[in-house]
Design an enzyme around this catalytic site. Structure first.
Site, PDB file in Angstrom:
ATOM      1  N   CYS A 304       0.663  -1.188   0.056  1.00  0.00           N
ATOM      2  CA  CYS A 304      -0.108  -0.097  -0.127  1.00  0.00           C
ATOM      3  C   CYS A 304       0.840   1.394  -0.004  1.00  0.00           C
ATOM      4  O   CYS A 304       0.338   2.212  -0.231  1.00  0.00           O
ATOM      5  CB  CYS A 304      -0.899   0.181   1.304  1.00  0.00           C
ATOM      6  SG  CYS A 304      -2.155  -1.123   1.629  1.00  0.00           S
ATOM      7  N   SER A 324       3.274  -8.150  -2.420  1.00  0.00           N
ATOM      8  CA  SER A 324       1.935  -8.325  -3.025  1.00  0.00           C
ATOM      9  C   SER A 324       1.853  -7.597  -4.264  1.00  0.00           C
ATOM     10  O   SER A 324       2.145  -6.368  -4.342  1.00  0.00           O
ATOM     11  CB  SER A 324       0.689  -7.797  -1.931  1.00  0.00           C
ATOM     12  OG  SER A 324      -0.561  -7.670  -2.706  1.00  0.00           O
ATOM     13  N   LYS A 363       2.481   9.334  -2.810  1.00  0.00           N
ATOM     14  CA  LYS A 363       1.576   9.073  -3.442  1.00  0.00           C
ATOM     15  C   LYS A 363       1.216   9.978  -5.061  1.00  0.00           C
ATOM     16  O   LYS A 363       0.719   9.301  -6.029  1.00  0.00           O
ATOM     17  CB  LYS A 363       0.145   9.354  -2.792  1.00  0.00           C
ATOM     18  CG  LYS A 363      -0.058   8.237  -1.579  1.00  0.00           C
ATOM     19  CD  LYS A 363      -0.826   7.005  -2.063  1.00  0.00           C
ATOM     20  CE  LYS A 363      -0.852   5.869  -1.160  1.00  0.00           C
ATOM     21  NZ  LYS A 363      -0.827   4.538  -1.706  1.00  0.00           N
ATOM     22  N   GLU A 366       3.703   7.778  -7.210  1.00  0.00           N
ATOM     23  CA  GLU A 366       2.904   6.386  -7.268  1.00  0.00           C
ATOM     24  C   GLU A 366       1.810   6.766  -8.599  1.00  0.00           C
ATOM     25  O   GLU A 366       1.691   5.984  -9.569  1.00  0.00           O
ATOM     26  CB  GLU A 366       2.315   6.008  -6.327  1.00  0.00           C
ATOM     27  CG  GLU A 366       1.460   4.591  -6.416  1.00  0.00           C
ATOM     28  CD  GLU A 366       0.528   4.067  -5.270  1.00  0.00           C
ATOM     29  OE1 GLU A 366       0.762   3.092  -4.918  1.00  0.00           O
ATOM     30  OE2 GLU A 366      -0.297   4.950  -4.691  1.00  0.00           O
ATOM     31  N   GLU A 371       2.836   2.542 -15.357  1.00  0.00           N
ATOM     32  CA  GLU A 371       2.228   1.232 -15.290  1.00  0.00           C
ATOM     33  C   GLU A 371       0.783   1.567 -14.555  1.00  0.00           C
ATOM     34  O   GLU A 371      -0.130   0.533 -14.770  1.00  0.00           O
ATOM     35  CB  GLU A 371       2.934   0.126 -14.682  1.00  0.00           C
ATOM     36  CG  GLU A 371       3.089   0.125 -13.209  1.00  0.00           C
ATOM     37  CD  GLU A 371       4.268   0.905 -12.900  1.00  0.00           C
ATOM     38  OE1 GLU A 371       4.922   1.611 -13.710  1.00  0.00           O
ATOM     39  OE2 GLU A 371       4.893   0.757 -11.917  1.00  0.00           O
ATOM     40  N   CYS A 520       0.508   5.973   8.118  1.00  0.00           N
ATOM     41  CA  CYS A 520       0.017   6.871   7.101  1.00  0.00           C
ATOM     42  C   CYS A 520      -0.398   8.307   8.148  1.00  0.00           C
ATOM     43  O   CYS A 520      -0.187   9.329   7.493  1.00  0.00           O
ATOM     44  CB  CYS A 520      -1.013   6.514   6.193  1.00  0.00           C
ATOM     45  SG  CYS A 520      -0.668   5.071   5.401  1.00  0.00           S
TER      46      CYS A 520
END
Lengths: 589, 185
Positions: A304, A324, A363, A366, A371, A520
């Protein structure tokens, strides 16, 4: 214990305390621009000078240990005059365009100058040659504002174990930055923004997306939806005068609606979705290892936290197969909004704009990863930090404190308590355990109040073990298995954990990693200033948000269930694979 | 030496030609393993590395950082902090004019200006023919002889600006051991 006199008061302090600690213990505030909680004194800013009886010169309170019988005068005329002169000298080198500075609202140097009554700067100092580093999507460095306090250096190397920043050069020419005066995008910076969170001035800030978001909202042809990360609701209030730890979920939804977003949704919704995908992935990996006896990458790591992904890609490529494949909840939200939701409201994916509000600067990076798109449409278009959202609310003239509590919109706004706790260190793991245990045994996770207390709180690396018994027939290969999990937060702690695993192997099946200390809620995009007391208050707020809900397990979320029956099929299915999963690659340092 | 030889092949002859890049990196690895465990070992490792390579290129700094388990930014920070270290190749003769307190008050600044004028370079630069580099020193511990200039390992005392031109000519004529000759012995 040592007997010390600070001003007129006598107190006892533990041996090894500094003057600053002793003064704080008795509620006397000595200003500092470089000190960081729990870190060795940096001693760079010289703003904490105090008078010590018998000492020839003033002493820096942050780095001077107390001794028996010490008499300290923190606010004598001499100390105040010296501190004021230090601030005046800092101001003489500092690019002080306060009205146009991102930090004008929470600049520690400006606040200190005001507190000291500095009305003019008597020195005409040389100014650093300005260099703006806006090479990353996350952060902007402006060395003409830097006061060389080195907090960012300390946090980057000691707390995060990254060390992208260090003082380069000497004396007035010193630049705090990467080696060879490179920009951040050219070095192994994970873009976590902890540097921006501790900077006392405007020398490192997030790269703002506010203008782009206004433009999208004001474009009548676009359908602009917003998602808010779990951690925002426990911190946004601080920008409007609420105590840290005040939950403002309802007011936040109301404010977003008034800003003009067409859909006010929740990253929590896709946090629940993440648990179903990631939980299934973990169970599948375990099955591959235990039943099929095939080689499979275990332990599995959570995915995450984008700073952690960058960290692994730079520093621990050998663990990439263990991470993951689930996209983060932010990216899952974008992918679902532009497919399932777009279909539902009859709009083309390219007419939908997804704005995220994140406690995080990574973020922003990200969202721009190549992709993170489907059929040429970006999952997430713009990422705002908690601080940026507060600025927009203020700019729009919204009286935040007077807002009513409003709910999020359907169908991407409903979430379980398990999604809320994604904000806290240990929360993703607890959420996953709540669901995975119940899938495997048909029974609720057997811990008090559904909290796995061993993995909560601010210890750097935490672990827990849980023996699975009474499994359902299809999961009987897990009967009697002791599931071992670990949780780390802060990349320095994570580095130590990974080095240990490299050297001694891993007893764990599943490991949660969050980039920032506390998770976070302590992200690089959160309101300043975050220390452990603030972290604990936000963590508490998040747990009470979770406990306030009837639905506290991700798999119980009816709207997520509907998303599977109407659109995705099943976890790890064909559509999920395409929309919700991703891959990682080794990045050269 | 003034630059890295292009060839990476080890020098097999017994002559006095420059060591190859492979040989220099092998020496660097020795230096790293010698100092990596020693407290405060970074500075002597950098000093030795600089004497092997003539300067501290990025590849060398990266290798040292990795060997010492430090970040590149930290090692580069140390290198750029000390005026003795250089990221760029230096000339055959490194002229360091002391501007420490004693030298400064006795005219070190004028001596420096004379060198700038004679060599046509600024501080931190190297002449196009790679003969001379000019740097500022911060006290060589010879304050009684101020103003002092060091050229490679040779100390010039009580230097007068008017003598600088003559000094440069003498240096070229062989008054000072050139950097490349010294390192290979």
């Amino acid at each position: 214990m040592l007997n010390v006199t600070v001003n007129t008061q006598k107190i006892q302090v533990p041996e090894g305390s500094t003057i600053l600690q002793a003064a704080r213990q008795m509620g006397v505030s000595i200003p500092t621009l470089c000190n960081l909680e729990k870190r060795e004194a940096i001693g760079a800013c010289r703003v904490c000078l105090v008078e010590v009886e018998g000492a020839r010169i003033l002493q820096a309170a942050c780095s001077t240990p107390v001794h028996e019988g010490m008499v300290v005068r923190t606010h004598s005329a001499q100390a105040r005059a010296a501190r004021r002169q230090v601030v005046e000298m800092l101001l003489s080198e500092h690019d002080g365009n306060c009205p146009t500075c991102d930090r004008s609202g929470d600049c520690e140097l400006r606040a200190l100058a005001e507190e000291m009554g500095v009305s003019q700067v008597p020195f005409e100092g040389m100014r650093a040659k300005p260099h703006i580093d806006d090479s990353t999507p996350a952060l902007v460095r402006d060395n003409s504002k830097c006061i060389k306090c080195r907090r960012c250096v300390t946090v980057c190397s000691e707390v995060q174990g990254v060390g992208a920043l260090f003082p380069q050069g000497r004396g007035f020419q010193t630049v705090i930055g990467p080696a060879f005066t490179r920009d951040l995008a050219e070095v192994a910076c994970v873009q976590c923004g902890q540097c921006a969170a501790v900077c006392p001035v405007g020398a490192i800030v997030e790269k703002s997306c506010i203008p782009q978001v206004w433009k999208a909202i004001e474009n009548p042809h676009l359908h602009v939806v917003v998602q808010t990360a779990p951690a925002i609701r426990a911190a946004l209030g601080e920008c409007f005068g609420y105590e840290p730890g005040t939950r403002v979920t309802g007011k936040m939804a109301a404010a977003l609606r008034r800003l003009g977003f067409d859909g006010v949704f929740d990253t929590n919704f896709t946090a629940d979705l993440t648990i179903l995908e990631e939980g299934t992935e973990l169970l599948t990996r375990l099955k591959t290892a235990l039943v099929d006896k095939q080689p499979v990458a275990l332990p599995m790591f959570t995915s995450c936290s984008p700073g952690w992904i960058n960290f692994a890609e730079f520093y621990f490529p050998q663990f990439l197969p263990n991470i993951s494949t689930c996209k983060s909840p932010q990216q899952m939200f974008g992918a679902v909004a532009k497919s399932y939701y777009a279909q539902k409201i009859g709009r083309k994916p390219e007419e939908i704009v997804v704005v995220s509000v994140m406690p995080c600067t990574a973020k922003k990076f990200e969202a721009q990863r190549p992709e993170m798109e489907s059929h040429g449409v970006r999952d997430v278009d713009y990422v705002l930090t908690t601080r940026e959202l507060a600025k927009m609310i203020k700019e729009a003239g919204i009286d935040f404190r007077a807002l009513p509590d409003e709910p999020m919109d359907a169908p991407l706004g409903l979430s379980s308590g398990a999604a809320d706790i994604f904000a806290n260190t240990g929360g993703v793991m607890e959420a996953a355990l709540r669901t995975a245990y119940e899938i495997v045994t048909g029974r609720e996770l057997p811990v008090a109040n559904l909290h796995v207390s061993a993995i909560a709180g601010l210890a750097g690396v935490k672990e827990a073990a849980l023996t699975i018994t009474g499994t359902k027939p299809e999961w009987n290969f897990l009967e009697g298995v002791e599931l071992k999990v670990a949780v780390s937060h802060g990349l320095g702690n994570t580095r130590r954990l990974l080095e240990h695993i490299k050297a001694h192997g891993s007893p764990y099946h599943f490991i949660e990693v969050m980039t920032c200390p506390g998770g976070c809620i302590g992200g690089g995009g959160q309101p300043r200033f975050t220390d452990d007391a603030v972290r604990l208050k936000r963590i508490g707020a998040i747990y009470s948000e979770d406990e306030s809900k009837k639905m506290r397990k991700s798999h119980e979320n009816p709207d997520v269930q509907k998303l599977y029956t109407e659109f995705l099929g099943k976890p790890l299915g064909e559509k999920s694979h395409h929309l919700l999963h991703t891959k990682y690659a080794h990045k050269a340092k | 030496m003034t630059s890295l030889p292009a060839s990476a092949a080890p020098c097999s002859c017994a002559c006095s030609c420059e060591p190859s890049e492979t040989e220099m990196f092998a020496r660097l690895d020795e230096v790293i393993s010698e100092y990596r465990e020693k407290p405060g070992g970074l500075i002597p490792a950098l000093q030795t590395a600089q004497s092997v390579f003539g300067y501290l290129p990025e590849t060398v700094i990266r290798r040292i950082a990795e060997g010492f388990g430090k970040t590149v930014s930290e090692v580069a920070g140390v290198v750029t902090f000390y005026s003795f270290f250089t990221l760029h190749p230096r000339g055959k003769y490194l002229v360091r004019v002391c501007l420490g307190t004693a030298c400064y008050v006795r005219g070190g600044k004028d001596v420096l200006d004379a060198f700038k004028k004679k060599l046509q370079i600024e501080v931190g630069e190297t002449t196009p023919d790679r003969q001379f580099s000019l740097e500022v020193g911060r006290c060589f511990g010879a304050c009684g002889m101020a103003p002092v200039v060091m050229v490679n390992d040779t100390v010039y005392q009580r230097v007068k600006p008017a003598r600088v031109g003559e000094m440069v000519n003498q240096i070229v004529a062989g008054a000072v051991v050139a950097a490349s000759e010294k390192e290979h012995t």
